[in-house]
Enzyme design. Structure first.
Site, mmCIF file in Angstrom:
data_model
loop_
_atom_site.group_PDB
_atom_site.id
_atom_site.type_symbol
_atom_site.label_atom_id
_atom_site.label_comp_id
_atom_site.label_asym_id
_atom_site.label_seq_id
_atom_site.Cartn_x
_atom_site.Cartn_y
_atom_site.Cartn_z
ATOM 1 N N ASP A 1 10.172 1.353 4.502
ATOM 2 C CA ASP A 1 9.827 2.749 4.275
ATOM 3 C C ASP A 1 8.421 2.962 4.817
ATOM 4 O O ASP A 1 7.873 2.080 5.480
ATOM 5 C CB ASP A 1 9.911 3.070 2.773
ATOM 6 C CG ASP A 1 10.331 4.508 2.495
ATOM 7 O OD1 ASP A 1 9.726 5.424 3.094
ATOM 8 O OD2 ASP A 1 11.237 4.727 1.673
ATOM 9 N N LYS B 1 14.880 -5.872 0.547
ATOM 10 C CA LYS B 1 14.573 -5.544 1.951
ATOM 11 C C LYS B 1 13.904 -4.180 2.096
ATOM 12 O O LYS B 1 14.397 -3.289 2.801
ATOM 13 C CB LYS B 1 15.845 -5.602 2.797
ATOM 14 C CG LYS B 1 16.540 -6.962 2.809
ATOM 15 C CD LYS B 1 17.756 -6.929 3.731
ATOM 16 C CE LYS B 1 18.491 -8.263 3.735
ATOM 17 N NZ LYS B 1 19.230 -8.501 2.463
#
Length: 239
Positions: A69, A66
């Site tokens: 960023d 997952k």
């Protein structure tokens, strides 16, 4: 649907931090499931070696990290994930359009438009409720947010989504039949709900249009995991 077709749809969640368990499950379930999900716990404990162990026994891998960023960081991490030869990996749709589009661009550049890992966008976690969203300042309903995020992911070139079985019809309508849908929150008729809120049985999820079903504890915690997996395949075939 045949048993082999049903098996290809089942992803076993390797919810462990022990490397020895990886080989055990790879051997035990090799003819029962189509893929193995390696999540944050296992990958943090064992790294790419866990992926290689599954591949050694002929298994496919869904790398469930997952990513979420800044766009460049996620794009580069995604390229490394794909280089490992995993079949699926994911990122959070809440990371936004630019993050998702840059990831697809980086993958297409790395693999020159050829075969590569499929990228999935996580919409809303199956443990989340309307109250969870409100706590985050999101006033939309869960189904509305799922469709919004799935549509955004599709626009960015993402291959599919991870979403609750309950939202499958909405996603299909919004994103089309060629958009992959991977569904956690799947519980066979003999299993408890545990901590997931929006669930279906395997047969219900497949009938609704799910491409892959992520199943962990109903198999892993069973007295006879192989037999439990076989029961699940039977449920899917029976419809």
């Amino acid at each position: 649907m045949t048993r082999d077709q049903a098996r290809e749809k089942v992803i076993f969640a390797l919810d462990t931090g022990e490397f020895a368990h990886v080989q055990y499950w790879a051997e035990t379930l090799s003819d029962k499931v189509g893929m193995y999900k390696i999540g944050k716990q296992l990958f943090t404990a064992c790294g790419p070696a866990a992926v290689r162990m599954i591949q050694k026994f002929g298994g496919e891998v869904f790398l469930d990290l997952k990513f979420h960023d800044i766009p460049n960081t996620v794009a580069m991490a995604s390229v490394e994930a794909a280089r490992m030869g995993v079949k699926l990996f994911n990122l959070h749709a809440l990371g936004g359009y630019e993050m998702m589009a840059k990831t697809v661009e980086a993958l297409d550049k790395e693999f020159k438009g050829g075969d590569r890992a499929k990228v999935l966008a996580v919409t809303i976690l199956t443990s989340s409720t309307e109250e969870t969203l409100k706590d985050l300042g999101i006033e939309h309903t869960v189904p509305d947010m799922v469709v919004r995020l799935a549509t955004l992911a599709r626009k960015a070139g993402i291959d599919g989504v991870v979403a609750s079985p309950r939202e499958i019809p909405l996603i299909r309508e919004a994103c089309g039949s060629d958009f992959l849908i991977v569904t956690p929150g799947v519980r066979p008729s003999f299993a408890a709900l545990n901590d997931q809120k929006r669930v279906m049985t395997p047969a219900e999820a497949v009938k609704a249009g799910s491409d892959y079903l992520v199943i962990g504890r109903p198999i892993g915690d069973a007295p006879d995991p192989a037999a439990a997996a076989e029961l699940i395949l039977g449920e899917i075939v029976a419809g």
